[in-house]
Design a protein around this motif. Sequence first.
Motif, PDB file in Angstrom:
ATOM      1  N   ALA A  64     -16.197   0.255  30.539  1.00 54.20           N
ATOM      2  CA  ALA A  64     -16.551   1.629  30.193  1.00 54.20           C
ATOM      3  C   ALA A  64     -17.870   1.652  29.448  1.00 54.20           C
ATOM      4  O   ALA A  64     -18.127   0.803  28.595  1.00 54.20           O
ATOM      5  CB  ALA A  64     -15.455   2.254  29.341  1.00 54.20           C
ATOM      6  N   SER A  66     -22.088   3.851  29.516  1.00 56.94           N
ATOM      7  CA  SER A  66     -22.981   4.860  30.081  1.00 56.94           C
ATOM      8  C   SER A  66     -24.357   4.240  30.305  1.00 56.94           C
ATOM      9  O   SER A  66     -24.720   3.242  29.683  1.00 56.94           O
ATOM     10  CB  SER A  66     -23.080   6.063  29.145  1.00 56.94           C
ATOM     11  OG  SER A  66     -23.747   5.703  27.955  1.00 56.94           O
ATOM     12  N   GLN A  96     -17.581   5.972  33.558  1.00 58.48           N
ATOM     13  CA  GLN A  96     -18.724   6.667  32.942  1.00 58.48           C
ATOM     14  C   GLN A  96     -18.166   7.541  31.826  1.00 58.48           C
ATOM     15  O   GLN A  96     -17.351   8.412  32.064  1.00 58.48           O
ATOM     16  CB  GLN A  96     -19.434   7.540  33.976  1.00 58.48           C
ATOM     17  CG  GLN A  96     -20.410   8.540  33.386  1.00 58.48           C
ATOM     18  CD  GLN A  96     -21.694   7.927  32.882  1.00 58.48           C
ATOM     19  OE1 GLN A  96     -22.299   7.118  33.555  1.00 58.48           O
ATOM     20  NE2 GLN A  96     -22.119   8.316  31.690  1.00 58.48           N
ATOM     21  N   ILE A  97     -18.597   7.263  30.607  1.00 60.66           N
ATOM     22  CA  ILE A  97     -18.144   8.042  29.457  1.00 60.66           C
ATOM     23  C   ILE A  97     -19.309   8.869  28.917  1.00 60.66           C
ATOM     24  O   ILE A  97     -20.407   8.854  29.481  1.00 60.66           O
ATOM     25  CB  ILE A  97     -17.562   7.133  28.350  1.00 60.66           C
ATOM     26  CG1 ILE A  97     -18.607   6.122  27.852  1.00 60.66           C
ATOM     27  CG2 ILE A  97     -16.298   6.423  28.845  1.00 60.66           C
ATOM     28  CD1 ILE A  97     -18.207   5.344  26.612  1.00 60.66           C
ATOM     29  N   ARG A  98     -19.073   9.532  27.826  1.00 59.69           N
ATOM     30  CA  ARG A  98     -20.121  10.284  27.122  1.00 59.69           C
ATOM     31  C   ARG A  98     -21.314   9.358  26.889  1.00 59.69           C
ATOM     32  O   ARG A  98     -21.143   8.179  26.563  1.00 59.69           O
ATOM     33  CB  ARG A  98     -19.528  10.760  25.797  1.00 59.69           C
ATOM     34  CG  ARG A  98     -20.448  11.535  24.945  1.00 59.69           C
ATOM     35  CD  ARG A  98     -19.700  11.964  23.698  1.00 59.69           C
ATOM     36  NE  ARG A  98     -20.631  12.552  22.763  1.00 59.69           N
ATOM     37  CZ  ARG A  98     -20.311  12.878  21.539  1.00 59.69           C
ATOM     38  NH1 ARG A  98     -19.094  12.681  21.082  1.00 59.69           N
ATOM     39  NH2 ARG A  98     -21.209  13.405  20.743  1.00 59.69           N
ATOM     40  N   ARG A 123     -21.928  14.888  34.348  1.00 57.17           N
ATOM     41  CA  ARG A 123     -21.392  13.543  34.088  1.00 57.17           C
ATOM     42  C   ARG A 123     -21.356  12.726  35.378  1.00 57.17           C
ATOM     43  O   ARG A 123     -21.720  11.549  35.395  1.00 57.17           O
ATOM     44  CB  ARG A 123     -20.004  13.619  33.462  1.00 57.17           C
ATOM     45  CG  ARG A 123     -19.440  12.240  33.144  1.00 57.17           C
ATOM     46  CD  ARG A 123     -18.322  12.281  32.163  1.00 57.17           C
ATOM     47  NE  ARG A 123     -18.852  12.627  30.850  1.00 57.17           N
ATOM     48  CZ  ARG A 123     -18.110  12.933  29.803  1.00 57.17           C
ATOM     49  NH1 ARG A 123     -16.789  12.929  29.883  1.00 57.17           N
ATOM     50  NH2 ARG A 123     -18.658  13.230  28.642  1.00 57.17           N
ATOM     51  N   ASP A 143     -14.946   9.787  33.087  1.00 53.01           N
ATOM     52  CA  ASP A 143     -14.031  10.426  32.153  1.00 53.01           C
ATOM     53  C   ASP A 143     -14.119  11.935  32.383  1.00 53.01           C
ATOM     54  O   ASP A 143     -15.156  12.450  32.793  1.00 53.01           O
ATOM     55  CB  ASP A 143     -14.449  10.079  30.721  1.00 53.01           C
ATOM     56  CG  ASP A 143     -13.391  10.368  29.670  1.00 53.01           C
ATOM     57  OD1 ASP A 143     -12.292  10.832  30.024  1.00 53.01           O
ATOM     58  OD2 ASP A 143     -13.678  10.125  28.489  1.00 53.01           O
ATOM     59  N   ASN A 147     -12.974  14.236  27.421  1.00 48.71           N
ATOM     60  CA  ASN A 147     -13.170  12.887  26.882  1.00 48.71           C
ATOM     61  C   ASN A 147     -11.854  12.198  26.537  1.00 48.71           C
ATOM     62  O   ASN A 147     -11.763  11.440  25.573  1.00 48.71           O
ATOM     63  CB  ASN A 147     -14.098  12.920  25.665  1.00 48.71           C
ATOM     64  CG  ASN A 147     -15.489  13.384  26.022  1.00 48.71           C
ATOM     65  OD1 ASN A 147     -16.097  12.886  26.968  1.00 48.71           O
ATOM     66  ND2 ASN A 147     -15.993  14.358  25.305  1.00 48.71           N
ATOM     67  N   LEU A 150     -12.154   8.422  26.525  1.00 47.26           N
ATOM     68  CA  LEU A 150     -12.936   8.037  25.342  1.00 47.26           C
ATOM     69  C   LEU A 150     -12.054   8.038  24.094  1.00 47.26           C
ATOM     70  O   LEU A 150     -12.103   7.105  23.288  1.00 47.26           O
ATOM     71  CB  LEU A 150     -14.110   8.993  25.167  1.00 47.26           C
ATOM     72  CG  LEU A 150     -15.032   8.739  23.980  1.00 47.26           C
ATOM     73  CD1 LEU A 150     -15.868   7.489  24.198  1.00 47.26           C
ATOM     74  CD2 LEU A 150     -15.939   9.935  23.755  1.00 47.26           C
ATOM     75  N   TRP A 156     -16.775   3.602  23.314  1.00 50.19           N
ATOM     76  CA  TRP A 156     -18.166   3.958  23.062  1.00 50.19           C
ATOM     77  C   TRP A 156     -18.825   2.944  22.134  1.00 50.19           C
ATOM     78  O   TRP A 156     -18.209   2.580  21.138  1.00 50.19           O
ATOM     79  CB  TRP A 156     -18.206   5.360  22.441  1.00 50.19           C
ATOM     80  CG  TRP A 156     -19.560   5.964  22.360  1.00 50.19           C
ATOM     81  CD1 TRP A 156     -20.137   6.784  23.276  1.00 50.19           C
ATOM     82  CD2 TRP A 156     -20.508   5.821  21.315  1.00 50.19           C
ATOM     83  NE1 TRP A 156     -21.387   7.149  22.851  1.00 50.19           N
ATOM     84  CE2 TRP A 156     -21.637   6.566  21.640  1.00 50.19           C
ATOM     85  CE3 TRP A 156     -20.511   5.106  20.109  1.00 50.19           C
ATOM     86  CZ2 TRP A 156     -22.755   6.640  20.837  1.00 50.19           C
ATOM     87  CZ3 TRP A 156     -21.622   5.174  19.312  1.00 50.19           C
ATOM     88  CH2 TRP A 156     -22.736   5.935  19.672  1.00 50.19           C
TER      89      TRP A 156
END
Length: 192
Positions: A64, A66, A96-98, A123, A143, A147, A150, A156
């Motif tokens: 995970a 970005s 793909q997260i924040r 996103r 995601d 979130n 997350l 993160w």
Amino acid sequence: MYVRNNIASIGDLKEGMLAPDCPLVPVDTSYSMTTYYETIIRPPPKIVQLHSLYKPGRPFVLLAGSYTCPLYRYISHVLNVIYEKYKSKADFCMIQIREAHASDVWPIGNIVEIKEHRTLEERLEAAKKMIQGTDLKIPVLADTMDNNFLELYSPWPFRFFVIVDGILKLVGMPKEARYDTTDLIECLDALI
């Protein structure tokens, strides 16, 4: 003015625990969401549950991060090598997260021009840029905008996990502000 937005957390997950389930959105790389026409005629993205991706007895490598994370970009080629070596005996996916360092929130280092995602479409588009920019071979999901992943996994800015039969076998932890993929390789070698 940029706002520092550090949400790093070790989280509550431990090896031996049941891996939490959550909704994710597959990234369709067959088209671009950037044109108005395609956005209008495309059906809404489908949602899949993380647990539905597991196969009994087979390791599942969950990555995970970005594209704006310099750490992820730095080791993305190593992740591709690991994927190529183990993909016949383990399943992989990247979430793909924040954004770690969105250009409008917390830009640092070698800046990638991706703004904080305000919609799921943004996103998913960022995930496509990540795939292209790093030549990522690993399947990618995103995601949801709440979130959920997350919050459950605390990945993160970048993290990896190994899951077998729904149980966490490896919860990757940073060492000296970076991640060493040796833990991932050793875990996979022990499981396969």
